[in-house]
Design a protein around this motif. Sequence first.
Motif, PDB file in Angstrom:
ATOM      1  N   VAL A 233       0.844  -1.202   0.000  1.00  0.00           N
ATOM      2  CA  VAL A 233       0.000   0.000   0.000  1.00  0.00           C
ATOM      3  C   VAL A 233       0.873   1.242   0.000  1.00  0.00           C
ATOM      4  O   VAL A 233       0.623   2.215  -0.735  1.00  0.00           O
ATOM      5  CB  VAL A 233      -0.958   0.007   1.210  1.00  0.00           C
ATOM      6  N   ASP A 234       1.925   1.225   0.808  1.00  0.00           N
ATOM      7  CA  ASP A 234       2.854   2.358   0.844  1.00  0.00           C
ATOM      8  C   ASP A 234       3.535   2.546  -0.509  1.00  0.00           C
ATOM      9  O   ASP A 234       3.648   3.671  -1.007  1.00  0.00           O
ATOM     10  CB  ASP A 234       3.906   2.133   1.938  1.00  0.00           C
ATOM     11  N   ARG A 235       3.965   1.444  -1.106  1.00  0.00           N
ATOM     12  CA  ARG A 235       4.620   1.532  -2.412  1.00  0.00           C
ATOM     13  C   ARG A 235       3.653   2.080  -3.454  1.00  0.00           C
ATOM     14  O   ARG A 235       4.005   2.949  -4.254  1.00  0.00           O
ATOM     15  CB  ARG A 235       5.125   0.157  -2.835  1.00  0.00           C
ATOM     16  N   GLY A 236       2.425   1.556  -3.447  1.00  0.00           N
ATOM     17  CA  GLY A 236       1.431   2.033  -4.391  1.00  0.00           C
ATOM     18  C   GLY A 236       1.120   3.505  -4.205  1.00  0.00           C
ATOM     19  O   GLY A 236       0.935   4.247  -5.178  1.00  0.00           O
ATOM     20  N   VAL A 240       1.518   6.521  -7.021  1.00  0.00           N
ATOM     21  CA  VAL A 240       0.468   7.467  -7.388  1.00  0.00           C
ATOM     22  C   VAL A 240       0.933   8.892  -7.162  1.00  0.00           C
ATOM     23  O   VAL A 240       0.703   9.783  -7.991  1.00  0.00           O
ATOM     24  CB  VAL A 240      -0.823   7.186  -6.588  1.00  0.00           C
ATOM     25  N   SER A 241       1.619   9.117  -6.041  1.00  0.00           N
ATOM     26  CA  SER A 241       2.138  10.445  -5.733  1.00  0.00           C
ATOM     27  C   SER A 241       3.089  10.932  -6.825  1.00  0.00           C
ATOM     28  O   SER A 241       2.988  12.064  -7.315  1.00  0.00           O
ATOM     29  CB  SER A 241       2.851  10.423  -4.375  1.00  0.00           C
ATOM     30  N   GLU A 242       4.005  10.056  -7.227  1.00  0.00           N
ATOM     31  CA  GLU A 242       4.969  10.427  -8.264  1.00  0.00           C
ATOM     32  C   GLU A 242       4.296  10.600  -9.611  1.00  0.00           C
ATOM     33  O   GLU A 242       4.609  11.531 -10.370  1.00  0.00           O
ATOM     34  CB  GLU A 242       6.043   9.340  -8.362  1.00  0.00           C
ATOM     35  N   GLY A 243       3.359   9.708  -9.922  1.00  0.00           N
ATOM     36  CA  GLY A 243       2.715   9.735 -11.233  1.00  0.00           C
ATOM     37  C   GLY A 243       1.809  10.932 -11.450  1.00  0.00           C
ATOM     38  O   GLY A 243       1.696  11.444 -12.565  1.00  0.00           O
ATOM     39  N   LEU A 244       1.156  11.392 -10.371  1.00  0.00           N
ATOM     40  CA  LEU A 244       0.186  12.485 -10.490  1.00  0.00           C
ATOM     41  C   LEU A 244       0.700  13.809  -9.936  1.00  0.00           C
ATOM     42  O   LEU A 244       0.049  14.850 -10.107  1.00  0.00           O
ATOM     43  CB  LEU A 244      -1.112  12.110  -9.774  1.00  0.00           C
ATOM     44  N   GLY A 245       1.845  13.754  -9.261  1.00  0.00           N
ATOM     45  CA  GLY A 245       2.394  14.985  -8.689  1.00  0.00           C
ATOM     46  C   GLY A 245       1.587  15.518  -7.522  1.00  0.00           C
ATOM     47  O   GLY A 245       1.471  16.731  -7.337  1.00  0.00           O
ATOM     48  N   LEU A 254      -6.555   8.610  -3.144  1.00  0.00           N
ATOM     49  CA  LEU A 254      -6.907   8.189  -4.502  1.00  0.00           C
ATOM     50  C   LEU A 254      -6.709   6.685  -4.685  1.00  0.00           C
ATOM     51  O   LEU A 254      -7.515   6.018  -5.344  1.00  0.00           O
ATOM     52  CB  LEU A 254      -6.065   8.954  -5.517  1.00  0.00           C
ATOM     53  N   LEU A 255      -5.653   6.153  -4.086  1.00  0.00           N
ATOM     54  CA  LEU A 255      -5.398   4.716  -4.190  1.00  0.00           C
ATOM     55  C   LEU A 255      -6.530   3.931  -3.544  1.00  0.00           C
ATOM     56  O   LEU A 255      -7.000   2.926  -4.083  1.00  0.00           O
ATOM     57  CB  LEU A 255      -4.069   4.371  -3.525  1.00  0.00           C
ATOM     58  N   GLU A 256      -6.982   4.395  -2.387  1.00  0.00           N
ATOM     59  CA  GLU A 256      -8.086   3.726  -1.703  1.00  0.00           C
ATOM     60  C   GLU A 256      -9.386   3.861  -2.488  1.00  0.00           C
ATOM     61  O   GLU A 256     -10.204   2.933  -2.531  1.00  0.00           O
ATOM     62  CB  GLU A 256      -8.245   4.319  -0.300  1.00  0.00           C
ATOM     63  N   LYS A 257      -9.552   4.975  -3.162  1.00  0.00           N
ATOM     64  CA  LYS A 257     -10.765   5.207  -3.947  1.00  0.00           C
ATOM     65  C   LYS A 257     -10.847   4.269  -5.147  1.00  0.00           C
ATOM     66  O   LYS A 257     -11.901   3.660  -5.410  1.00  0.00           O
ATOM     67  CB  LYS A 257     -10.788   6.662  -4.434  1.00  0.00           C
ATOM     68  N   TYR A 258      -9.735   4.123  -5.863  1.00  0.00           N
ATOM     69  CA  TYR A 258      -9.748   3.351  -7.103  1.00  0.00           C
ATOM     70  C   TYR A 258      -9.325   1.887  -6.925  1.00  0.00           C
ATOM     71  O   TYR A 258      -9.608   1.052  -7.785  1.00  0.00           O
ATOM     72  CB  TYR A 258      -8.860   4.027  -8.147  1.00  0.00           C
ATOM     73  N   GLY A 259      -8.625   1.610  -5.855  1.00  0.00           N
ATOM     74  CA  GLY A 259      -8.263   0.232  -5.564  1.00  0.00           C
ATOM     75  C   GLY A 259      -7.045  -0.305  -6.301  1.00  0.00           C
ATOM     76  O   GLY A 259      -6.653  -1.453  -6.082  1.00  0.00           O
ATOM     77  N   LEU A 265      -4.039   6.272 -11.681  1.00  0.00           N
ATOM     78  CA  LEU A 265      -3.278   7.061 -12.671  1.00  0.00           C
ATOM     79  C   LEU A 265      -4.127   7.333 -13.900  1.00  0.00           C
ATOM     80  O   LEU A 265      -4.110   8.453 -14.427  1.00  0.00           O
ATOM     81  CB  LEU A 265      -2.006   6.313 -13.046  1.00  0.00           C
ATOM     82  N   GLU A 266      -4.881   6.347 -14.367  1.00  0.00           N
ATOM     83  CA  GLU A 266      -5.682   6.522 -15.577  1.00  0.00           C
ATOM     84  C   GLU A 266      -6.842   7.496 -15.356  1.00  0.00           C
ATOM     85  O   GLU A 266      -7.112   8.348 -16.205  1.00  0.00           O
ATOM     86  CB  GLU A 266      -6.225   5.168 -16.038  1.00  0.00           C
ATOM     87  N   GLU A 267      -7.498   7.385 -14.226  1.00  0.00           N
ATOM     88  CA  GLU A 267      -8.681   8.199 -13.968  1.00  0.00           C
ATOM     89  C   GLU A 267      -8.351   9.634 -13.600  1.00  0.00           C
ATOM     90  O   GLU A 267      -9.146  10.545 -13.853  1.00  0.00           O
ATOM     91  CB  GLU A 267      -9.522   7.570 -12.873  1.00  0.00           C
ATOM     92  N   GLU A 268      -7.205   9.852 -13.003  1.00  0.00           N
ATOM     93  CA  GLU A 268      -6.867  11.176 -12.512  1.00  0.00           C
ATOM     94  C   GLU A 268      -5.879  11.940 -13.378  1.00  0.00           C
ATOM     95  O   GLU A 268      -5.557  13.078 -13.118  1.00  0.00           O
ATOM     96  CB  GLU A 268      -6.293  11.073 -11.098  1.00  0.00           C
ATOM     97  N   SER A 269      -5.373  11.278 -14.429  1.00  0.00           N
ATOM     98  CA  SER A 269      -4.406  11.942 -15.320  1.00  0.00           C
ATOM     99  C   SER A 269      -5.107  12.982 -16.219  1.00  0.00           C
ATOM    100  O   SER A 269      -6.230  12.773 -16.629  1.00  0.00           O
ATOM    101  CB  SER A 269      -3.696  10.906 -16.185  1.00  0.00           C
TER     102      SER A 269
END
Length: 269
Positions: A233-236, A240-245, A254-259, A265-269
């Motif tokens: 979970v921490d790695r994920g 997400v933090s790096e991918g979306l800034g 966001l990770l908990e929201k999308y699972g 990354l796809e939904e929030e990009s």
Amino acid sequence: MDYKKITETPSNYDHLEQMDTTSILTNMNKEDQKVAEAVALAIPQITKLVDELAVRFLKGGRLFYIGAGTSGRLGILDASEIPPTYGMSHTRVIGLIAGGDVAIRKSVEHAEDDTQLAWKDLMAYDINENDVVVGIAASGTTPYVIGGILDARANGLITAGITNNPGSPLAVEADIPIEMNVGPEFVTGSTRMKSGTSQKLVLNMISTALMIKIGRVKGNKMVNMQLSNNKLVDRGTRYVSEGLGVDYDKAKELLEKYGSVKKALEEES
């Protein structure tokens, strides 16, 4: 068949019991340094296998590893790590060992000598022409493995053979022979050493390259990994933090929201 069984040739070292611990370990390490070079020479054949696999995987095909002893256990290890690492179903990469699951921990006498057993094991999975069978045998002579490869080919499947004896029966019978001459073992005939290490490297290459080619990696991240413990979970969250800034807390939300990392990354990009 006339070929040199390199895995049974005498060690380059003798009087091992007279060596001090540092000498034992240093000499083992010298031998281990030969492994990566041997694997590098097999990359063209590994490439061919991965490309064949990718085409079939996208059609719903599966990857089966078959082996006995150390080789069988290494195939099972590689297969078992695909679901948590790449989020694939455990039904897509499958490792089979002569003697069944009990042989993972304990030797099953003579199971590897049955030339018909591997195909019986494969048939339990309704194997079909989209599947790929990879036999693993350091010696290249294991009846369980060779029998499985012959039956798979006879039924129209693509096959590969991972072996440490060039020109062995497994190399001859497989559609794609992956041969790694790592030389004699430090302890004569102990193929769980250099031979096993080379097999582990090749299995890593096969499954990782396959997962990349079928879209289970984005950038250099395992975006489909299962979020099955706090570490993942921490790695994920960091992915997400790096991918979306975004900051860590927002990424975790966001990770908990999308699972999954990929969906976030796809939904929030």
